[in-house]
Design a protein around this motif. Structure first.
Motif, mmCIF file in Angstrom:
data_model
loop_
_atom_site.group_PDB
_atom_site.id
_atom_site.type_symbol
_atom_site.label_atom_id
_atom_site.label_comp_id
_atom_site.label_asym_id
_atom_site.label_seq_id
_atom_site.Cartn_x
_atom_site.Cartn_y
_atom_site.Cartn_z
ATOM 1 N N PRO A 103 40.235 43.154 40.005
ATOM 2 C CA PRO A 103 41.334 42.988 40.958
ATOM 3 C C PRO A 103 42.704 42.588 40.419
ATOM 4 O O PRO A 103 43.661 42.577 41.189
ATOM 5 N N TRP A 104 42.830 42.251 39.130
ATOM 6 C CA TRP A 104 44.100 41.663 38.692
ATOM 7 C C TRP A 104 45.026 42.673 38.031
ATOM 8 O O TRP A 104 44.578 43.646 37.400
ATOM 9 N N ASN A 123 43.607 46.226 46.981
ATOM 10 C CA ASN A 123 43.263 44.821 46.834
ATOM 11 C C ASN A 123 43.526 44.395 45.389
ATOM 12 O O ASN A 123 42.611 44.302 44.569
ATOM 13 N N SER A 124 44.792 44.164 45.079
ATOM 14 C CA SER A 124 45.171 43.757 43.726
ATOM 15 C C SER A 124 45.974 42.467 43.798
ATOM 16 O O SER A 124 46.681 42.206 44.778
ATOM 17 N N HIS A 125 45.860 41.683 42.729
ATOM 18 C CA HIS A 125 46.457 40.349 42.706
ATOM 19 C C HIS A 125 47.135 40.135 41.356
ATOM 20 O O HIS A 125 46.577 40.478 40.309
ATOM 21 N N THR A 126 48.331 39.558 41.388
ATOM 22 C CA THR A 126 49.041 39.267 40.151
ATOM 23 C C THR A 126 48.316 38.172 39.380
ATOM 24 O O THR A 126 48.004 37.106 39.938
ATOM 25 N N ALA A 127 48.037 38.438 38.114
ATOM 26 C CA ALA A 127 47.317 37.463 37.299
ATOM 27 C C ALA A 127 48.198 36.257 37.015
ATOM 28 O O ALA A 127 49.410 36.382 36.833
ATOM 29 N N VAL A 174 30.070 56.294 37.847
ATOM 30 C CA VAL A 174 30.557 54.910 37.918
ATOM 31 C C VAL A 174 32.078 54.978 37.835
ATOM 32 O O VAL A 174 32.633 55.757 37.044
ATOM 33 N N PHE A 175 32.746 54.157 38.637
ATOM 34 C CA PHE A 175 34.216 54.131 38.622
ATOM 35 C C PHE A 175 34.677 52.686 38.578
ATOM 36 O O PHE A 175 34.345 51.895 39.457
ATOM 37 N N LEU A 176 35.441 52.340 37.543
ATOM 38 C CA LEU A 176 36.030 51.012 37.427
ATOM 39 C C LEU A 176 37.482 51.114 37.863
ATOM 40 O O LEU A 176 38.311 51.718 37.175
ATOM 41 N N GLY A 177 37.781 50.538 39.047
ATOM 42 C CA GLY A 177 39.111 50.637 39.607
ATOM 43 C C GLY A 177 39.709 49.268 39.861
ATOM 44 O O GLY A 177 39.079 48.240 39.657
ATOM 45 N N GLY A 178 40.947 49.281 40.336
ATOM 46 C CA GLY A 178 41.596 47.990 40.522
ATOM 47 C C GLY A 178 42.740 48.032 41.517
ATOM 48 O O GLY A 178 42.811 48.941 42.330
#
Length: 397
Positions: A14-15, A26-30, A62-66
């Motif tokens: 998510p970051w 659904n992304s968040h600033t680290a 498989v999908f790694l998303g962000g």
């Protein structure tokens, strides 16, 4: 008992270094308190739990998303994919995609991701114009994209997607086509080319940027861009997806063809079909902190939602109508358990409006007009709202 559809797995990371003003994911600033190691442990446990619900089915993609998955180190991606391989029966030719931001790639990381098992890379280029990238709030420039692409090839990636947008602030037709020409020169196997839209809950929605192209110009950009990509050997198979022969994104195709998918990670969605034909949808806690706390406590998360027969038909069409090739009547019945005849009134309406056509072999597809006005076409198949309790047709007290 029905034949279960193919199964995919989505992993949400998510970051981001910085959240873009147009992004509604659904992304968040680290920040200083971002704990990727803790998140990887929670996500690995979540992968195990999701595998239990898959009942031994083979995992096709498989999908790694962000977010930005490339914010995570190759070793952390390796831990996650090792857990996937131990928890699931993975197809020998499984497609394993990871999204990467050219501005969040340290030298050597791409080789590490490839070694971890990622075999398809999706680079978020968005534009090859530095001014456009700055207006979009991106943290990279055009040369960063070219450098990342070269490093991906050197790392052994032979299946690369480039994400690009058009109808950007201040962009004219020539600039939109120049972006595509720059992408084609790199010769990726796949291009995702989509229009910038102002989504609710984004900074651009609250304060639209100046100089956005009007609808007519955006439409011309899309038409001319499709022609350019076709001439370069990229076949459009979905609203925003263009691929060289044999290089369509299998993971996204499984979504659009109403396949099944497990979702692990903060805010991740899932759709699973039971042997009896019941379709259940799931979603994890959205905020990373709450998600980790729930997984660590062994809590199940929100209860699954059973999709009603009335919703099934619409959800199927919401996805499959994005495909240029459309769908067959047999596939509709196979994936929903419903008779195709339930769609007869809506099919007739869509045909009368020039939005849908048959090829004469029990297949239906959007017309060029239907692809242009896709939202209108999809809306025709919205289910009627359930009657309110106590109404003339309801079963109130």
């Amino acid at each position: 008992m029905i034949e279960l559809p193919p199964l995919s797995l989505y992993l949400h990371l998510p970051w981001c270094v910085r959240k873009c003003p147009y992004c509604d994911f659904n992304s968040h600033t680290a920040g200083a308190d971002t704990d990727t190691a803790r998140y990887v442990r929670a996500l690995a446990a979540d992968i195990e739990r999701e595998a239990d619900g898959a009942a031994g089915r083979t995992l096709e993609t498989v999908f790694l998303g962000g977010g930005t998955p490339s914010f995570f180190a190759p070793a952390e991606i390796g831990v996650l994919l090792s857990r996937v391989r131990s928890a699931y029966r993975l197809a020998p030719d499984a497609e394993i995609t990871m999204e990467a931001n050219p501005g969040a790639l340290e030298s050597g990381r791409l080789a590490g991701y490839r070694e971890a098992g990622v075999n398809r890379l999706s680079l978020g280029a968005q534009s090859f114009d530095d001014g456009s990238l700055a207006r979009l709030g991106r943290i990279h420039n055009a040369e960063d994209v070219r450098r990342a692409f070269r490093e991906a090839r050197a790392a052994g990636f032979d299946n690369i997607n480039l994400d690009l947008m058009f109808a950007l602030p201040g962009q004219d037709l020539g600039a939109a086509l120049a972006d595509l020409q720059a992408a084609v020169r790199l010769a990726p196997e796949h291009v995702s080319w989509y229009q910038l839209t102002l989504e609710p809950n984004t900074r651009f929605y609250a304060a639209p940027p100046a100089g956005l192209p009007d609808d007519d110009l955006a439409s011309e950009m899309q038409e001319r861009g499709c022609e350019l990509l076709a001439a370069a050997g990229y076949h459009q198979y979905e609203v925003s997806a263009y691929a060289q022969p044999g290089r369509r994104c299998r993971h996204n195709l499984n979504y659009w063809l109403f396949g099944d998918y497990a979702g692990a990670g903060a805010g991740a969605h899932g759709k699973l079909t039971s042997a009896g034909g019941t379709v259940r949808r799931t979603q994890k806690a959205v905020h990373p902190r709450l998600y980790m706390e729930q997984v660590e406590a062994g809590l199940p998360g929100p209860a699954p939602r059973i999709v009603t027969p009335q919703e099934l038909g619409f959800e199927y069409l919401l996805n499959v109508l994005r495909l240029n090739g459309g769908f067959s009547e047999a596939h509709f019945a196979e994936r929903t358990g419903l008779a195709f005849e339930v769609l007869a009134p809506q099919i007739e309406q869509a045909g009368n409006l020039g939005l849908l056509e048959s090829n004469g072999a029990a297949r239906w597809r959007p017309t060029p007009r239907g692809r242009r006005y896709l939202n209108d076409l999809q809306a025709i198949f919205l289910p009627e709202p359930a009657p309110k309790s106590g109404s003339a047709t309801g079963a109130g007290p």
